[in-house]
Design an enzyme around this catalytic site. Structure first.
Site, PDB file in Angstrom:
ATOM      1  N   TRP A  31     -21.639  11.440 -19.089  1.00  0.00           N
ATOM      2  CA  TRP A  31     -22.075  11.188 -17.711  1.00  0.00           C
ATOM      3  C   TRP A  31     -23.452  11.785 -17.469  1.00  0.00           C
ATOM      4  O   TRP A  31     -23.884  12.669 -18.220  1.00  0.00           O
ATOM      5  CB  TRP A  31     -21.072  11.810 -16.727  1.00  0.00           C
ATOM      6  CG  TRP A  31     -19.666  11.297 -16.854  1.00  0.00           C
ATOM      7  CD1 TRP A  31     -18.616  11.930 -17.449  1.00  0.00           C
ATOM      8  CD2 TRP A  31     -19.150  10.045 -16.370  1.00  0.00           C
ATOM      9  NE1 TRP A  31     -17.473  11.159 -17.369  1.00  0.00           N
ATOM     10  CE2 TRP A  31     -17.778   9.992 -16.706  1.00  0.00           C
ATOM     11  CE3 TRP A  31     -19.697   8.956 -15.683  1.00  0.00           C
ATOM     12  CZ2 TRP A  31     -16.947   8.910 -16.382  1.00  0.00           C
ATOM     13  CZ3 TRP A  31     -18.882   7.889 -15.357  1.00  0.00           C
ATOM     14  CH2 TRP A  31     -17.529   7.868 -15.710  1.00  0.00           C
TER      15      TRP A  31
ATOM     16  N   TRP B  36     -16.585  10.911 -12.393  1.00  0.00           N
ATOM     17  CA  TRP B  36     -15.697  10.678 -11.245  1.00  0.00           C
ATOM     18  C   TRP B  36     -15.142  11.979 -10.692  1.00  0.00           C
ATOM     19  O   TRP B  36     -14.814  12.075  -9.509  1.00  0.00           O
ATOM     20  CB  TRP B  36     -14.550   9.729 -11.629  1.00  0.00           C
ATOM     21  CG  TRP B  36     -13.683  10.170 -12.780  1.00  0.00           C
ATOM     22  CD1 TRP B  36     -13.859   9.861 -14.094  1.00  0.00           C
ATOM     23  CD2 TRP B  36     -12.509  10.999 -12.726  1.00  0.00           C
ATOM     24  NE1 TRP B  36     -12.874  10.447 -14.868  1.00  0.00           N
ATOM     25  CE2 TRP B  36     -12.025  11.148 -14.050  1.00  0.00           C
ATOM     26  CE3 TRP B  36     -11.812  11.637 -11.700  1.00  0.00           C
ATOM     27  CZ2 TRP B  36     -10.890  11.897 -14.370  1.00  0.00           C
ATOM     28  CZ3 TRP B  36     -10.684  12.383 -12.023  1.00  0.00           C
ATOM     29  CH2 TRP B  36     -10.242  12.503 -13.345  1.00  0.00           C
TER      30      TRP B  36
ATOM     31  N   TRP C  46       1.899   1.788  -3.461  1.00  0.00           N
ATOM     32  CA  TRP C  46       0.833   2.444  -4.246  1.00  0.00           C
ATOM     33  C   TRP C  46       0.944   3.965  -4.097  1.00  0.00           C
ATOM     34  O   TRP C  46       0.726   4.726  -5.028  1.00  0.00           O
ATOM     35  CB  TRP C  46      -0.564   2.021  -3.765  1.00  0.00           C
ATOM     36  CG  TRP C  46      -1.119   0.796  -4.427  1.00  0.00           C
ATOM     37  CD1 TRP C  46      -1.213  -0.436  -3.877  1.00  0.00           C
ATOM     38  CD2 TRP C  46      -1.679   0.699  -5.758  1.00  0.00           C
ATOM     39  NE1 TRP C  46      -1.800  -1.297  -4.781  1.00  0.00           N
ATOM     40  CE2 TRP C  46      -2.099  -0.632  -5.936  1.00  0.00           C
ATOM     41  CE3 TRP C  46      -1.873   1.606  -6.803  1.00  0.00           C
ATOM     42  CZ2 TRP C  46      -2.690  -1.085  -7.107  1.00  0.00           C
ATOM     43  CZ3 TRP C  46      -2.464   1.167  -7.973  1.00  0.00           C
ATOM     44  CH2 TRP C  46      -2.863  -0.172  -8.129  1.00  0.00           C
TER      45      TRP C  46
ATOM     46  N   GLU D 162       0.839  -1.210   0.000  1.00  0.00           N
ATOM     47  CA  GLU D 162       0.000   0.000   0.000  1.00  0.00           C
ATOM     48  C   GLU D 162       0.870   1.255   0.000  1.00  0.00           C
ATOM     49  O   GLU D 162       0.543   2.253  -0.648  1.00  0.00           O
ATOM     50  CB  GLU D 162      -0.936   0.023   1.212  1.00  0.00           C
ATOM     51  CG  GLU D 162      -1.945  -1.113   1.250  1.00  0.00           C
ATOM     52  CD  GLU D 162      -2.778  -1.210  -0.015  1.00  0.00           C
ATOM     53  OE1 GLU D 162      -3.203  -0.180  -0.560  1.00  0.00           O
ATOM     54  OE2 GLU D 162      -2.996  -2.348  -0.470  1.00  0.00           O
TER      55      GLU D 162
ATOM     56  N   TRP E 200      -9.865   7.505  -7.493  1.00  0.00           N
ATOM     57  CA  TRP E 200     -11.093   7.764  -8.257  1.00  0.00           C
ATOM     58  C   TRP E 200     -10.995   7.211  -9.668  1.00  0.00           C
ATOM     59  O   TRP E 200     -11.937   6.602 -10.181  1.00  0.00           O
ATOM     60  CB  TRP E 200     -11.427   9.267  -8.272  1.00  0.00           C
ATOM     61  CG  TRP E 200     -12.234   9.608  -7.061  1.00  0.00           C
ATOM     62  CD1 TRP E 200     -11.781  10.123  -5.873  1.00  0.00           C
ATOM     63  CD2 TRP E 200     -13.643   9.371  -6.884  1.00  0.00           C
ATOM     64  NE1 TRP E 200     -12.816  10.234  -4.982  1.00  0.00           N
ATOM     65  CE2 TRP E 200     -13.968   9.780  -5.571  1.00  0.00           C
ATOM     66  CE3 TRP E 200     -14.653   8.868  -7.686  1.00  0.00           C
ATOM     67  CZ2 TRP E 200     -15.267   9.693  -5.056  1.00  0.00           C
ATOM     68  CZ3 TRP E 200     -15.949   8.779  -7.180  1.00  0.00           C
ATOM     69  CH2 TRP E 200     -16.243   9.188  -5.889  1.00  0.00           C
TER      70      TRP E 200
ATOM     71  N   ASN F 240     -10.729   2.381   3.338  1.00  0.00           N
ATOM     72  CA  ASN F 240     -10.364   2.170   1.930  1.00  0.00           C
ATOM     73  C   ASN F 240     -11.398   1.344   1.160  1.00  0.00           C
ATOM     74  O   ASN F 240     -11.762   1.682   0.033  1.00  0.00           O
ATOM     75  CB  ASN F 240      -8.993   1.496   1.849  1.00  0.00           C
ATOM     76  CG  ASN F 240      -8.581   1.251   0.414  1.00  0.00           C
ATOM     77  OD1 ASN F 240      -8.477   2.189  -0.374  1.00  0.00           O
ATOM     78  ND2 ASN F 240      -8.377  -0.003   0.058  1.00  0.00           N
TER      79      ASN F 240
END
Ligand SMILES: Cc1cc2nc3c(=O)[nH]c(=O)nc-3n(C[C@H](O)[C@H](O)[C@H](O)COP(=O)(O)OP(=O)(O)OC[C@H]3O[C@@H](n4cnc5c(N)ncnc54)[C@H](O)[C@@H]3O)c2cc1C
Length: 482
Positions: free
Chosen positions: A308, A361, A280, A277, A384, A343
């Site tokens: 959208w 988003w 990331w 993590e 996102w 998360n």
């Protein structure tokens, strides 16, 4: 030494370099009005992040003072305040840690130019990441855009050199005082009101970061499984400390790596998962630095052709936790009341907004940016775009979280939901995930009539799924044909 998102003394790269290089080191922090003013456009307002920073700055000032120095705290535009203070104190150089957000890069370029016109140096250092964007590259010297090979290259490059702590404490005698300008302004003077931060056990400043780390270490081996269940204390809750540098990424990586090595033969190696993590985090910093266009555009350009839904009513229902899907609503209550969201729930709510409500988003990204204590442009944008399938190493668009099965899997007894939605308290662990499926009689008996005590579902998930597949499929087919 100009402190920014590195509000700690221990293991601080630029601070160490300044103390090592100079005979006298003054310390400064600027409450930057160009960042703060937009947070309270209509007068004094509460903001947990400003208060977190304020508390961390107070602690930093106390610690510097105990070590024989002090902290100059300014309230103004950093790009002009720093060169002005450099002149006032007649320093040779300004030291700071690098920040990779586009606005910060632009600000630092401005500060560097102003200092250089004054004949002063501006030294910047790597501190908030283990590897910067140009340190981990593919064999053909391009940046990675897929996480697993990036992670493998990152781990291959990691030697103790990269997570060794800077021994700041040995050099503190170089600290100098700037009498008269070392006062920490009150929150009120900055134009902010107290928030509920004191109730949240986030931990104040550097000491609070260490305390959270100490509490997490006994849980680290179980992190791999525990991290997915929002009702239990699985993750570290260190994100806000990483965001503002009240904890050092090198310390966290060192701890995680050592523990992961020690457990390498064990079936459950939570430290290795946690380290992943942290990787990331570096990965998304790299993506932002290499592709600053992601702040407004999809990483995969073809997805910017998606049409959208322009549905403000549905968006507001999502923001306020009124979608009728308990796990989504409880998660939105969590972010609204605490500034944190687990998360797993960030993934569920982001998927719900983009793939159940069909909303861009970017709307959700902006909402999280306003509300998360740990808001970080790189990680938030990455998260996102991952959930919306528009990102670099995102989940495929046809993988759509089912908000009910996610709820059954990750909050099986409904404990998390009940914590935030007391109106569902009397529903059983089986019933709580989809209250609209219960008979009218059962709803009345449990004191939760759908449509009165709790909203009916905003959309039907199965229908929304079909619409989403068509929405994404259309742009995918057009892109393939081109
Ligand atoms: C839609 C969405 C938005 C997000 N927005 C943010 C954000 O604004 N700021 C933020 O720090 N994280 C963000 N994340 C990532 C992740 O959800 C949080 O870092 C994590 O929940 C923070 O809790 P923790 O400190 O207890 O994490 P832990 O599970 O203990 O993880 C340790 C640290 O690793 C880093 N980390 C963990 N997961 C990720 C990830 N997926 N991407 C990047 N770094 C990660 C964080 O710094 C975190 O503090 C987002 C994820 C999603 C899906």
């Amino acid at each position: 030494m100009w402190f920014r998102r590195d509000l700690r003394i221990a293991d601080n790269a630029a601070f160490y370099q300044a103390l090592h290089a100079a005979r006298r080191v003054y310390c400064v922090f600027v409450f930057d009005t160009s960042i703060l003013d937009p947070l309270h456009p209509n007068g004094p307002a509460a903001d947990r992040r400003v208060e977190f920073i304020h508390r961390a700055v107070q602690q930093l000032a106390q610690r510097l003072s105990a070590a024989g120095g002090g902290l100059v705290v300014l309230h103004g535009v950093a790009a002009t305040e720093i060169p002005r203070l450099a002149e006032q104190l007649a320093v040779d150089a300004v030291f700071t840690n690098r920040d990779y957000e586009p606005d910060a890069i632009a600000r630092d370029a401005q500060v560097g130019d102003a200092l250089s016109r004054q004949g002063r140096q501006f030294h910047t250092f790597k501190d908030s990441v283990i590897f910067e964007h140009d340190e981990i590259r593919t064999a053909s010297d391009t940046p990675f855009s897929v996480f697993t090979p990036y992670k493998n290259a990152w781990l291959k490059k990691l030697t103790p050199f990269f997570h060794k702590a800077y021994p700041v404490e040995q050099y503190l005698r170089a600290l100098a005082r700037a009498p008269g300008i070392e006062t920490v302004l009150s929150l009120d003077a900055l134009g902010f009101l107290p928030s509920n931060i004191a109730d949240l056990r986030l931990g104040d400043g550097e000491a609070g970061g260490q305390q959270l780390l100490d509490e997490f270490l006994p849980r680290i081996d179980a992190y791999g499984t525990a991290r997915d269940f929002p009702a239990i204390k699985g993750p570290s809750y260190l994100s806000v400390h990483l965001r503002f540098g009240t904890v050092s990424i090198r310390q966290l990586v060192r701890v995680a790596w050592q523990r992961s090595e020690a457990r390498s033969a064990e079936p459950e190696n939570g430290a290795a998962v946690w380290l992943s993590e942290l990787i990331w985090r570096d990965f998304y910093q790299t993506i932002l630095r290499e592709h600053p266009r992601v702040t407004t555009e999809s990483f995969r350009a073809e997805y910017d052709a998606i049409v959208w839904e322009d549905d403000m009513t549905a968006f507001l229902a999502w923001c306020e936790g009124r979608t009728g899907y308990p796990l989504v609503d409880a998660a939105m209550a969590q972010i609204n009341r605490t500034g944190y969201m687990h998360n797993r729930l960030r993934m569920v709510t982001a998927s719900f907004l983009t793939k159940d409500l069909g909303i861009d988003w970017r709307w959700g990204e902006r909402y999280f940016a306003r509300h998360l204590n740990d808001y970080d442009l790189a990680a938030n944008n990455g998260g996102w775009q991952w959930a919306a399938s528009t990102g670099c190493d995102a989940q495929p668009y046809f993988r759509i979280f089912n908000p009910v099965t996610q709820s059954e899997r990750f909050d099986p007894e409904g404990k998390f939901i009940r914590r935030y939605l007391p109106q569902l308290e009397r529903l059983s662990g089986k019933e709580i995930h989809a209250p609209w499926l219960l008979s009218g009689e059962r709803q009345r008996e449990a004191g939760c009539v759908v449509g009165i005590d709790y909203p009916a579902p905003l959309v039907d998930h199965a229908e929304a799924r079909v619409k989403t597949l068509a929405r994404y499929g259309k742009v995918k087919r057009t892109a393939n044909a081109a």
